[in-house]
Scaffold this motif. Structure first.
Motif, PDB file in Angstrom:
ATOM      1  N   ALA A  92      13.600  25.451  17.503  1.00 32.21           N
ATOM      2  CA  ALA A  92      12.805  24.482  16.735  1.00 32.21           C
ATOM      3  C   ALA A  92      13.691  23.406  16.119  1.00 32.21           C
ATOM      4  O   ALA A  92      13.356  22.218  16.157  1.00 32.21           O
ATOM      5  N   ALA A  93      14.831  23.816  15.566  1.00 32.25           N
ATOM      6  CA  ALA A  93      15.740  22.849  14.951  1.00 32.25           C
ATOM      7  C   ALA A  93      16.263  21.860  15.985  1.00 32.25           C
ATOM      8  O   ALA A  93      16.457  20.673  15.683  1.00 32.25           O
ATOM      9  N   SER A  94      16.489  22.329  17.203  1.00 27.82           N
ATOM     10  CA  SER A  94      17.017  21.455  18.253  1.00 27.82           C
ATOM     11  C   SER A  94      16.079  20.295  18.533  1.00 27.82           C
ATOM     12  O   SER A  94      16.524  19.166  18.783  1.00 27.82           O
ATOM     13  N   PHE A  95      14.771  20.563  18.476  1.00 31.19           N
ATOM     14  CA  PHE A  95      13.837  19.457  18.713  1.00 31.19           C
ATOM     15  C   PHE A  95      13.506  18.703  17.436  1.00 31.19           C
ATOM     16  O   PHE A  95      13.749  17.497  17.330  1.00 31.19           O
ATOM     17  N   TRP A  96      12.931  19.410  16.459  1.00 29.47           N
ATOM     18  CA  TRP A  96      12.410  18.727  15.280  1.00 29.47           C
ATOM     19  C   TRP A  96      13.491  18.022  14.482  1.00 29.47           C
ATOM     20  O   TRP A  96      13.279  16.924  13.955  1.00 29.47           O
ATOM     21  N   SER A  97      14.665  18.635  14.343  1.00 25.64           N
ATOM     22  CA  SER A  97      15.712  18.080  13.472  1.00 25.64           C
ATOM     23  C   SER A  97      16.744  17.248  14.217  1.00 25.64           C
ATOM     24  O   SER A  97      17.489  16.489  13.577  1.00 25.64           O
ATOM     25  N   LEU A  98      16.806  17.383  15.553  1.00 31.03           N
ATOM     26  CA  LEU A  98      17.894  16.732  16.286  1.00 31.03           C
ATOM     27  C   LEU A  98      17.410  15.819  17.409  1.00 31.03           C
ATOM     28  O   LEU A  98      17.700  14.625  17.417  1.00 31.03           O
ATOM     29  N   LEU A  99      16.686  16.351  18.381  1.00 31.39           N
ATOM     30  CA  LEU A  99      16.279  15.531  19.528  1.00 31.39           C
ATOM     31  C   LEU A  99      15.258  14.462  19.154  1.00 31.39           C
ATOM     32  O   LEU A  99      15.377  13.309  19.593  1.00 31.39           O
ATOM     33  N   ALA A 100      14.258  14.828  18.372  1.00 32.81           N
ATOM     34  CA  ALA A 100      13.234  13.840  17.991  1.00 32.81           C
ATOM     35  C   ALA A 100      13.840  12.661  17.210  1.00 32.81           C
ATOM     36  O   ALA A 100      13.568  11.496  17.537  1.00 32.81           O
ATOM     37  N   PRO A 101      14.689  12.913  16.180  1.00 27.86           N
ATOM     38  CA  PRO A 101      15.337  11.778  15.511  1.00 27.86           C
ATOM     39  C   PRO A 101      16.239  10.976  16.448  1.00 27.86           C
ATOM     40  O   PRO A 101      16.337   9.751  16.321  1.00 27.86           O
ATOM     41  N   SER A 102      16.901  11.648  17.393  1.00 27.65           N
ATOM     42  CA  SER A 102      17.757  10.947  18.351  1.00 27.65           C
ATOM     43  C   SER A 102      16.945   9.965  19.180  1.00 27.65           C
ATOM     44  O   SER A 102      17.351   8.810  19.396  1.00 27.65           O
ATOM     45  N   ILE A 103      15.764  10.388  19.638  1.00 30.22           N
ATOM     46  CA  ILE A 103      14.898   9.515  20.426  1.00 30.22           C
ATOM     47  C   ILE A 103      14.406   8.344  19.576  1.00 30.22           C
ATOM     48  O   ILE A 103      14.395   7.182  20.019  1.00 30.22           O
ATOM     49  N   ASP A 104      14.007   8.617  18.340  1.00 29.34           N
ATOM     50  CA  ASP A 104      13.531   7.558  17.447  1.00 29.34           C
ATOM     51  C   ASP A 104      14.622   6.542  17.139  1.00 29.34           C
ATOM     52  O   ASP A 104      14.372   5.335  17.082  1.00 29.34           O
TER      53      ASP A 104
END
Length: 277
Positions: free
Chosen positions: A60-72
């Motif tokens: 969950a942290a990999s997406f919500w805290s890391l990948l999603a902000p990276s894409i934004d």
């Protein structure tokens, strides 16, 4: 008093924030390792559920805290949104694979002949600590880069906020508790004294404050690295989950229990990130 402490924390440098967060996650690892002072064994089903929980938190942290902000962030910078997320994610996995191939280590529950990395005559205790230490590196980096991102990104829409970084640190801390147990208890079962078992267990988390500070320093010093650094940490964490946590949680036949633990860990980390971030 709590509000005052929060206000003080908010105005500190991202490196200091990352250090304090890393010390928190290390402390929780030590708390898990301290269980060895109160019992000589831990129920296997409980430990497998907790390992699954740790896997769920990291996914969950990999997406919500890391990948999603990276894409934004990539979108805000006017670069292809898929580029930093994909490149950084794969580089994170490659980095952990190379470290996994070089650093001598032994996964929890494995026999000595199953040790990975370079051949060595090091003792089992050392190899166990190195295995947990290896997968604590991306956890520390993840904490560090999120605090660095919070300091650099004032746009809340990117998801890179101080609250999100704190939520990630809390989530990593929660899943560090069973990791401390996973190192100290097997050693205690092999006849190592409680004090030494605790020492080895808590030492596995020492790398987290160090890597957290390094992660924060890197992204603050080289701002264009930020979206890549976030996805790099995500890739490294997913490598650990797939290569170690999930197989270990299911090694003893408690597949359904470990799976439900992973579901619970994912839900808890998602809740922390969405509610606090």
């Amino acid at each position: 008093m709590i509000e005052g402490a929060s206000a003080w924390f908010a105005v500190q440098s991202p490196m200091l924030q990352a250090l304090l967060a890393g010390l928190f996650t290390w402390t929780v690892t030590a708390l898990g390792a301290s269980v060895v002072f109160f019992t000589e064994s831990v129920n296997r089903r409980f430990l497998d559920a907790m390992m699954g929980f740790a896997a769920g938190v990291m996914i969950a942290a990999s997406f919500w805290s890391l990948l999603a902000p990276s894409i934004d962030m990539a979108e805000a910078q006017g670069i292809p949104t898929w580029l930093p997320a994909t490149v950084g994610f794969l580089l994170g996995g490659v980095f952990l694979r190379l470290a996994d191939a070089i650093l001598p280590h032994l996964h929890v529950g494995a026999e000595m002949h199953e040790a990975e990395g370079m051949q060595t005559s090091w003792r089992r205790a050392t190899l166990l600590v190195l295995a947990i230490t290896l997968h604590n590196i991306p956890e520390g980096l993840a904490v560090g880069v999120t605090f660095g991102a919070a300091a650099l990104q004032m746009d809340v829409a990117t998801g890179a906020t101080l609250a999100a970084a704190v939520a990630l640190a809390i989530g990593i801390g929660l899943q560090n508790f069973p990791e401390g147990i996973a190192v100290s208890m097997p050693l205690r079962g092999e006849g190592v004294t409680p004090l030494k078992s605790f020492w080895y267990g808590q030492m596995s988390g020492f790398v987290e404050p160090v890597s957290a500070v390094l992660g924060a320093f890197a992204v603050v010093s080289v701002r264009p690295l930020l979206p890549y650094a976030l996805s790099f940490a995500a890739g490294a964490m997913i490598f650990v989950v797939v290569e170690e946590l999930i197989p270990e949680s299911q090694r003893h036949g408690n597949t359904d229990l470990a799976t439900m633990g992973a579901m619970g860990g994912f839900a808890v980390m998602m809740l922390l990130d969405v509610a606090l971030g």
